[in-house]
Design an enzyme around this catalytic site. Structure first.
Site, PDB file in Angstrom:
ATOM      1  N   CYS A   1       0.860  -1.176   0.000  1.00 32.97           N
ATOM      2  CA  CYS A   1       0.000   0.000   0.000  1.00 32.97           C
ATOM      3  C   CYS A   1       0.901   1.232   0.000  1.00 32.97           C
ATOM      4  O   CYS A   1       2.113   1.118   0.161  1.00 32.97           O
ATOM      5  CB  CYS A   1      -0.845   0.047   1.268  1.00 32.97           C
ATOM      6  SG  CYS A   1      -1.786  -1.458   1.539  1.00 32.97           S
TER       7      CYS A   1
ATOM      8  N   ARG B   1       1.300   1.753  -5.948  1.00 30.90           N
ATOM      9  CA  ARG B   1       1.533   0.758  -4.891  1.00 30.90           C
ATOM     10  C   ARG B   1       0.271  -0.022  -4.528  1.00 30.90           C
ATOM     11  O   ARG B   1       0.321  -0.946  -3.713  1.00 30.90           O
ATOM     12  CB  ARG B   1       2.070   1.453  -3.634  1.00 30.90           C
ATOM     13  CG  ARG B   1       3.354   2.218  -3.867  1.00 30.90           C
ATOM     14  CD  ARG B   1       3.753   2.983  -2.627  1.00 30.90           C
ATOM     15  NE  ARG B   1       4.159   2.095  -1.562  1.00 30.90           N
ATOM     16  CZ  ARG B   1       5.382   1.611  -1.388  1.00 30.90           C
ATOM     17  NH1 ARG B   1       6.333   1.945  -2.234  1.00 30.90           N
ATOM     18  NH2 ARG B   1       5.668   0.819  -0.389  1.00 30.90           N
TER      19      ARG B   1
ATOM     20  N   TRP C   1      -3.725  -1.966  -1.349  1.00 29.73           N
ATOM     21  CA  TRP C   1      -3.737  -3.208  -2.128  1.00 29.73           C
ATOM     22  C   TRP C   1      -4.085  -4.283  -1.116  1.00 29.73           C
ATOM     23  O   TRP C   1      -3.283  -4.615  -0.246  1.00 29.73           O
ATOM     24  CB  TRP C   1      -2.371  -3.466  -2.760  1.00 29.73           C
ATOM     25  CG  TRP C   1      -2.365  -4.661  -3.656  1.00 29.73           C
ATOM     26  CD1 TRP C   1      -2.964  -4.782  -4.879  1.00 29.73           C
ATOM     27  CD2 TRP C   1      -1.742  -5.926  -3.403  1.00 29.73           C
ATOM     28  NE1 TRP C   1      -2.758  -6.024  -5.388  1.00 29.73           N
ATOM     29  CE2 TRP C   1      -2.013  -6.765  -4.517  1.00 29.73           C
ATOM     30  CE3 TRP C   1      -0.984  -6.446  -2.352  1.00 29.73           C
ATOM     31  CZ2 TRP C   1      -1.553  -8.075  -4.602  1.00 29.73           C
ATOM     32  CZ3 TRP C   1      -0.523  -7.751  -2.445  1.00 29.73           C
ATOM     33  CH2 TRP C   1      -0.810  -8.546  -3.565  1.00 29.73           C
TER      34      TRP C   1
ATOM     35  N   ASN D   1       1.198  -0.035   5.866  1.00 30.34           N
ATOM     36  CA  ASN D   1       1.622  -0.800   4.688  1.00 30.34           C
ATOM     37  C   ASN D   1       2.392  -2.008   5.193  1.00 30.34           C
ATOM     38  O   ASN D   1       3.402  -1.847   5.872  1.00 30.34           O
ATOM     39  CB  ASN D   1       2.524   0.093   3.814  1.00 30.34           C
ATOM     40  CG  ASN D   1       3.240  -0.691   2.730  1.00 30.34           C
ATOM     41  OD1 ASN D   1       2.731  -1.686   2.240  1.00 30.34           O
ATOM     42  ND2 ASN D   1       4.431  -0.252   2.365  1.00 30.34           N
ATOM     43  N   GLY D   2       1.900  -3.204   4.886  1.00 27.93           N
ATOM     44  CA  GLY D   2       2.581  -4.413   5.336  1.00 27.93           C
ATOM     45  C   GLY D   2       1.579  -5.431   5.841  1.00 27.93           C
ATOM     46  O   GLY D   2       0.391  -5.332   5.547  1.00 27.93           O
TER      47      GLY D   2
ATOM     48  N   GLU E   1       7.672 -13.106 -20.897  1.00 27.51           N
ATOM     49  CA  GLU E   1       7.424 -11.708 -20.542  1.00 27.51           C
ATOM     50  C   GLU E   1       6.292 -11.131 -21.402  1.00 27.51           C
ATOM     51  O   GLU E   1       5.420 -10.422 -20.906  1.00 27.51           O
ATOM     52  CB  GLU E   1       8.726 -10.899 -20.694  1.00 27.51           C
ATOM     53  CG  GLU E   1       8.589  -9.388 -20.693  1.00 27.51           C
ATOM     54  CD  GLU E   1       7.965  -8.818 -19.418  1.00 27.51           C
ATOM     55  OE1 GLU E   1       7.800  -9.552 -18.437  1.00 27.51           O
ATOM     56  OE2 GLU E   1       7.603  -7.621 -19.451  1.00 27.51           O
TER      57      GLU E   1
ATOM     58  N   LYS F   1       2.799  -9.634 -19.933  1.00 26.30           N
ATOM     59  CA  LYS F   1       2.292  -8.285 -20.246  1.00 26.30           C
ATOM     60  C   LYS F   1       0.848  -8.382 -20.732  1.00 26.30           C
ATOM     61  O   LYS F   1      -0.012  -7.611 -20.336  1.00 26.30           O
ATOM     62  CB  LYS F   1       3.119  -7.630 -21.344  1.00 26.30           C
ATOM     63  CG  LYS F   1       4.401  -6.985 -20.922  1.00 26.30           C
ATOM     64  CD  LYS F   1       4.181  -5.691 -20.222  1.00 26.30           C
ATOM     65  CE  LYS F   1       5.153  -5.460 -19.092  1.00 26.30           C
ATOM     66  NZ  LYS F   1       5.351  -6.456 -18.091  1.00 26.30           N
TER      67      LYS F   1
ATOM     68  N   GLU G   1      -1.579  -9.453 -17.871  1.00 29.51           N
ATOM     69  CA  GLU G   1      -1.760  -8.541 -16.741  1.00 29.51           C
ATOM     70  C   GLU G   1      -2.516  -7.279 -17.108  1.00 29.51           C
ATOM     71  O   GLU G   1      -3.222  -6.733 -16.263  1.00 29.51           O
ATOM     72  CB  GLU G   1      -0.444  -8.231 -16.020  1.00 29.51           C
ATOM     73  CG  GLU G   1       0.573  -7.390 -16.767  1.00 29.51           C
ATOM     74  CD  GLU G   1       1.884  -7.214 -16.001  1.00 29.51           C
ATOM     75  OE1 GLU G   1       1.901  -7.315 -14.766  1.00 29.51           O
ATOM     76  OE2 GLU G   1       2.904  -6.960 -16.667  1.00 29.51           O
TER      77      GLU G   1
ATOM     78  N   HIS H   1       5.064 -30.976 -26.730  1.00 33.03           N
ATOM     79  CA  HIS H   1       5.003 -32.016 -25.698  1.00 33.03           C
ATOM     80  C   HIS H   1       3.794 -31.791 -24.791  1.00 33.03           C
ATOM     81  O   HIS H   1       3.911 -31.872 -23.568  1.00 33.03           O
ATOM     82  CB  HIS H   1       6.294 -32.021 -24.874  1.00 33.03           C
ATOM     83  CG  HIS H   1       7.515 -32.300 -25.707  1.00 33.03           C
ATOM     84  ND1 HIS H   1       7.711 -33.489 -26.371  1.00 33.03           N
ATOM     85  CD2 HIS H   1       8.587 -31.522 -26.021  1.00 33.03           C
ATOM     86  CE1 HIS H   1       8.861 -33.445 -27.037  1.00 33.03           C
ATOM     87  NE2 HIS H   1       9.403 -32.256 -26.839  1.00 33.03           N
TER      88      HIS H   1
ATOM     89  N   LYS I   1       2.205  -2.322  -8.181  1.00 32.53           N
ATOM     90  CA  LYS I   1       3.488  -2.278  -8.874  1.00 32.53           C
ATOM     91  C   LYS I   1       4.593  -2.970  -8.086  1.00 32.53           C
ATOM     92  O   LYS I   1       5.425  -3.651  -8.640  1.00 32.53           O
ATOM     93  CB  LYS I   1       3.895  -0.841  -9.165  1.00 32.53           C
ATOM     94  CG  LYS I   1       5.178  -0.799  -9.970  1.00 32.53           C
ATOM     95  CD  LYS I   1       5.279   0.401 -10.829  1.00 32.53           C
ATOM     96  CE  LYS I   1       6.485   0.312 -11.735  1.00 32.53           C
ATOM     97  NZ  LYS I   1       6.336  -0.712 -12.779  1.00 32.53           N
TER      98      LYS I   1
HETATM   99  C1  G6P Z   1       4.896  -6.989  -8.963  1.00 32.31           C
HETATM  100  C2  G6P Z   1       4.556  -6.240 -10.237  1.00 32.31           C
HETATM  101  C3  G6P Z   1       5.351  -6.796 -11.410  1.00 32.31           C
HETATM  102  C4  G6P Z   1       6.839  -6.768 -11.084  1.00 32.31           C
HETATM  103  C5  G6P Z   1       7.143  -7.543  -9.807  1.00 32.31           C
HETATM  104  C6  G6P Z   1       8.581  -7.371  -9.364  1.00 32.31           C
HETATM  105  O1  G6P Z   1       4.343  -8.254  -8.992  1.00 32.31           O
HETATM  106  O2  G6P Z   1       3.177  -6.297 -10.508  1.00 32.31           O
HETATM  107  O3  G6P Z   1       5.114  -5.995 -12.555  1.00 32.31           O
HETATM  108  O4  G6P Z   1       7.542  -7.308 -12.155  1.00 32.31           O
HETATM  109  O5  G6P Z   1       6.315  -7.072  -8.754  1.00 32.31           O
HETATM  110  O6  G6P Z   1       8.785  -6.027  -9.003  1.00 32.31           O
HETATM  111  P1  G6P Z   1      10.218  -5.397  -8.787  1.00 32.31           P
HETATM  112  O7  G6P Z   1       9.964  -4.027  -8.273  1.00 32.31           O
HETATM  113  O8  G6P Z   1      10.910  -6.263  -7.771  1.00 32.31           O
HETATM  114  O9  G6P Z   1      10.911  -5.418 -10.095  1.00 32.31           O
END
Ligand code: G6P
Length: 594
Positions: free
Chosen positions: A2, A28, A75, A99-100, A465, A469, A472, A488, A589
């Protein structure tokens, strides 16, 4: 995970400033938000379910009075994202933002309920406010009441308390999640990061784990975990308002995608590594790498480079598995962690495990002044600037670039690969100039419910990746497989409603293998979007249903260049589907809980 903010001031109204800070902290978490202010010896709370805009509407209609206040963007971890569960949590004596995760909240709740406290939320946080209230009712002053409550907490927290008492200080504390003090002129601020503080002040102090801070409008006293008053350095933050604005772009993600050639241009020019880092890597029998999400895919791409070019054996894992697997690590070994935020708790705990096993800790980080930075022996910076879009784009490109540079530095004389890296930003510009073509393809893909991404070599983790993307931000189910592996099993899924995005530059030594894999898909009625260069597109002829000709690129840098069409495909699919690319549902994020 958060975002929190506190304002201790006797100047203008707190609510609009809190709201602006929360908007900057929304990356966040953004499932609910709230503020509490102090005026006339009473707390005034406004909370709203949903994104910050919902709180903004409430405040526009009914702004709480007062120049002091706290705010939170959430969050959800414990309890759904409802208004009742939104922070600040409060009694008539004190309000808290957190936050935590408080791991012993259940036991503390039983204790507080036995003492007559009535809980109204499903959150772990509410217990904190009852602990402090209990302490106050036993005659403790606000500082003692807050400190004694924090002493009881197990888990991770950054908290800020606002008391319903004009004479009381604001109290903050951190244990495992970040909290910074912002020094204004005759006012003091607290926030999860320096982005939120940027419009308020550029003078920032980052608290250390275990620190508590006692804040008045004039000053802040920092107390360490041993109870001693300490001085922590004051830094001048260089984050400007422009860096955290959207400019002419509809979304931060779009702006950040377009910043990539400039970010990489500067990064590549300044790419030098401390000799000690190269020595540690040259000396390790095996390099341990761990990260989460996108950063973990960057590690996996990097491992291909480090192994093939620098002949450095690598062991890559996702951080949340790595730390509990408790793997044996080599004596005098090195471990590399990659993180945009430097705060992801899974990665941080993996780092701490590696440290406990005597490893030299090297981190590739974007955000300045993070917890991982403090706990690393060496930090390699990605210099991508603030990344606000939840889906990582420019930070990923920069992570890959640092890893590529590292592989080259360890490999020695590699003039072709070095030249390819220098040439990369120009090729990226070419891709971005053809965004309209990719947008058209994305609109077609947006009509499907499922899709597959395939690639070989370092383009396999890149396919992962690309699929991440896509899922998400557009919520389309996307799987990724190594080009040679999907036959397979997953090939059973393929029909005309299950298209494949294939990453296959013709310059890649494995192009012919990828070609066979695409034929296998086409033979089963699978539709293919081919990402290749002009030669590759020509070679595949009618096997591909759709294609985009990426500029021809050296295979070494192909994973970085091919990242761009993957980002744009996901972004435009999200636009076509009407989802919020910057703030997709259920995500945050950086995730500072396990
Ligand atoms: C979260 C985000 C991802 C990100 C991951 C790692 O799950 O939604 O987009 O890749 O954390 O984040 P970092 O800040 O450690 O790169």
């Amino acid at each position: 995970m958060c975002g929190i903010i506190g304002i201790m001031s006797d100047k203008g109204p707190a609510a609009p400033r809190l709201l602006e800070g929360l908007t900057r902290l929304a990356y966040r978490g953004y499932d609910s938000a709230g503020v509490a202010t102090l005026a006339g010896g009473a707390l005034h709370r406004r909370r709203a379910e949903g994104k910050i805009a919902a709180l903004a509407e409430k405040l526009a209609a009914d702004s709480p009075p007062g120049t002091r206040g706290i705010g939170h963007t959430r969050w959800a971890t414990h309890g759904g994202p409802t208004e009742i569960n939104a922070h600040p949590h409060a009694t008539d004596k004190v309000a808290v933002v957190h936050n935590g995760i408080i791991e012993n909240h259940a036991a503390l709740r039983v204790e507080m309920e036995a003492a007559g406290h009535v809980f109204t939320t499903q959150t772990d946080t509410e217990v904190i406010v009852h602990l402090v209230t209990e302490n106050l009712s036993r005659g403790m002053d606000p500082r003692a009441a807050a400190f004694a409550a924090l002493d009881r907490l197990e888990g991770a927290y950054a908290v800020v308390f606002l008391f319903a008492d004009e004479g009381a200080p604001m109290i903050g504390g951190r244990c495992g999640t970040p909290l910074a003090v912002g020094w204004g002129e005759g006012e003091v601020f607290l926030a999860s990061d320096s982005y939120a503080l940027a419009p308020l002040t550029s003078r920032v102090t980052f608290l250390e784990d275990g620190d508590r801070v006692v804040v008045t409008a004039q000053e802040a006293q920092i107390v360490d975990c041993a109870g001693s008053t300490v001085e922590r350095p004051v830094r001048t933050s260089t984050i400007s308002a422009a860096q955290i604005g959207k400019g002419d772009h509809k979304h931060f993600m779009h702006k950040e995608i377009h910043e990539q050639p400039a970010v990489l241009g500067e990064l590549i020019n300044g790419l030098v590594f401390e000799p000690a880092v190269l020595e540690a890597l040259a000396a390790t029998p095996r390099l341990t790498m761990a990260a989460c999400g996108t950063a973990a895919y960057a590690c996996r791409v990097g491992a291909y480079w480090l192994e093939s070019l620098a002949r450095l054996p690598c062991a890559v894992d996702i951080a949340s598995e790595f730390r509990y697997r408790t793997p044996p690590l080599p004596e005098k070994g090195a471990a590399l962690f990659v993180s945009q935020s430097g705060e992801t708790l899974d990665t941080l705990e993996a780092l701490r495990y590696a440290r406990s096993q005597g490893q030299t800790i090297i981190s590739i980080l974007n955000t300045i002044e993070s917890t991982m930075e403090r706990e690393s022996d060496y930090v390699l910076r990605t210099h991508a600037g603030p990344e606000i879009g939840v889906a990582s784009t420019k930070a990923t490109a920069a992570q890959l670039t640092v890893l590529a540079g590292l592989a080259l530095a360890l490999a020695g004389d590699r003039p072709d690969e070095a030249a390819a890296l220098r040439h990369l930003p120009a090729l990226m510009v070419e891709v971005l100039e053809r965004e309209t073509e990719i947008a058209g393809l994305a609109r077609v893909l947006a009509g499907f419910t499922h899709m597959l991404y395939i690639g070989r070599g370092p383009l396999y983790p890149l396919a992962c990746e690309g699929s991440l993307k896509m899922k998400e931000i557009s919520y389309i189910h996307a799987e990724a497989y190594a080009g040679g592996e999907f036959k397979h099993g997953p090939i059973a899924l393929i029909d005309e409603d299950f298209p494949t995005v294939a990453l296959a530059p013709s310059t890649d030594p494995l192009f012919d293998k990828m070609r066979s894999n695409m034929e296998e898909l086409a033979a089963r009625g699978g539709k293919i979007l081919l990402l290749s260069d002009a030669d590759g597109v020509a070679a595949m002829g009618k096997t591909a249903t759709w294609s985009f000709a990426v500029p021809e690129v050296h295979p070494f840098t192909a994973p970085i260049l091919y990242l761009l069409p993957l980002q744009l495909l996901a972004y435009h699919a999200a636009l076509a589907k009407g989802t919020d690319a910057d703030q997709p549902r259920n995500l945050a994020k950086s995730v500072t809980v396990e």
